[in-house]
Design a protein around this motif. Sequence first.
Motif, PDB file in Angstrom:
ATOM      1  N   HIS A  59       0.944  -1.312  -6.545  1.00 17.15           N
ATOM      2  CA  HIS A  59      -0.007  -1.366  -5.637  1.00 17.15           C
ATOM      3  C   HIS A  59      -1.410  -1.948  -6.310  1.00 17.15           C
ATOM      4  O   HIS A  59      -2.332  -2.266  -5.736  1.00 17.15           O
ATOM      5  CB  HIS A  59      -0.391  -0.567  -4.551  1.00 17.15           C
ATOM      6  N   LYS A 105       5.094  -3.976   4.035  1.00 15.91           N
ATOM      7  CA  LYS A 105       4.095  -3.299   4.998  1.00 15.91           C
ATOM      8  C   LYS A 105       5.067  -2.601   6.024  1.00 15.91           C
ATOM      9  O   LYS A 105       5.931  -3.278   6.656  1.00 15.91           O
ATOM     10  CB  LYS A 105       3.253  -4.456   5.921  1.00 15.91           C
ATOM     11  N   SER A 130       4.365   1.939   2.249  1.00 14.87           N
ATOM     12  CA  SER A 130       5.033   0.798   2.711  1.00 14.87           C
ATOM     13  C   SER A 130       6.435   0.865   2.413  1.00 14.87           C
ATOM     14  O   SER A 130       7.153  -0.211   3.008  1.00 14.87           O
ATOM     15  CB  SER A 130       4.199  -0.252   1.886  1.00 14.87           C
ATOM     16  N   TYR A 172      -2.830  -4.722   3.817  1.00 15.02           N
ATOM     17  CA  TYR A 172      -3.795  -3.534   3.576  1.00 15.02           C
ATOM     18  C   TYR A 172      -4.616  -3.317   4.813  1.00 15.02           C
ATOM     19  O   TYR A 172      -5.308  -2.102   4.766  1.00 15.02           O
ATOM     20  CB  TYR A 172      -4.670  -3.736   2.276  1.00 15.02           C
ATOM     21  N   HIS A 212      -7.111  -4.441   5.935  1.00 18.83           N
ATOM     22  CA  HIS A 212      -8.463  -4.338   5.537  1.00 18.83           C
ATOM     23  C   HIS A 212      -8.854  -5.672   4.600  1.00 18.83           C
ATOM     24  O   HIS A 212      -8.055  -6.416   4.013  1.00 18.83           O
ATOM     25  CB  HIS A 212      -8.878  -3.389   4.344  1.00 18.83           C
ATOM     26  N   PRO A 220       0.702  -1.198  -0.112  1.00 19.70           N
ATOM     27  CA  PRO A 220       0.031   0.195  -0.089  1.00 19.70           C
ATOM     28  C   PRO A 220       0.847   1.299   0.079  1.00 19.70           C
ATOM     29  O   PRO A 220       1.933   1.151   0.344  1.00 19.70           O
ATOM     30  CB  PRO A 220      -0.713  -0.212   1.268  1.00 19.70           C
TER      31      PRO A 220
END
Length: 275
Positions: A218, A234, A49, A257, A259, A46
């Motif tokens: 991404h 990450k 990152s 992410y 999520h 993301p």
Amino acid sequence: MNHKAQYIQPPILEMSEATVRRDGINILDRFSLTIRMNENTAIIGPNGSGKSTFIKLITQDIYPIANKNGAPPVRMFGKNHWILEELKSKLSIVSSDLQNSFLHNTKEGHISGLDVVVTGFFSSLRLFPHQTISDEQYGKAKDALILMNATHLADKFLDEMSTGEVRRVLISRALVTNPEVLILDEPTTALDFVARHKFMEQIRKVVQNDTTLILVTHHIEEVIPEIERIVLLKNGRKAFDGSKKEILNSENLSDIYDHPVKLNGNNKLFKVHVD
């Protein structure tokens, strides 16, 4: 024979505990990664990152903190230090920074698609009167445009092109010197899904022509079948690293992410559904 040869050659890239700090925060945190020739790799994460920092380490726009153990944090093609022009003969990078530099440069004068590709021989943003350009160089520039299905852009001015057209021309420029490695940084940003698919189909032809690809993105949809290895980032660290089959799944993507992400894939295209 070719499979064995790739392990005799030094790796394209070796990062060992590479750390980049800004304002007291580690943007890239003890990052280690080795990529070898013919190991097509996607580095995915993301925003924030560490992807852009990774690219800037390779281009020497920034430098890592020295390791306490004395080991070089970054090695390219087996060397701790390199002459940038020498490196560019083996490796080409296409990034949003490069595109912005070219578009900014066109404010001072038009430059055609063909001439943009020719600048790849000189690693410059424009052509100068003192530069001598051979028929062979123009021929190679036209061949590079053919490979990217961009011959219709040869006479079109860069500042009159769409985003997708500019990307095709810049990748043609990157390929004009026949580099061993092509690094693409977010190559389809601002393209619609149809343009993105067509663009990546052209990239597949480049990879099938024996150019090693390192894709930084991404967008999961950019992971073409020729990419075998996935590295997920990450918070400036390597979260997952391995084969596409092992690493690219809903659980790992949901982790990086933060999520829930549902991933459906086939041999040609990945699609992400966010719940």
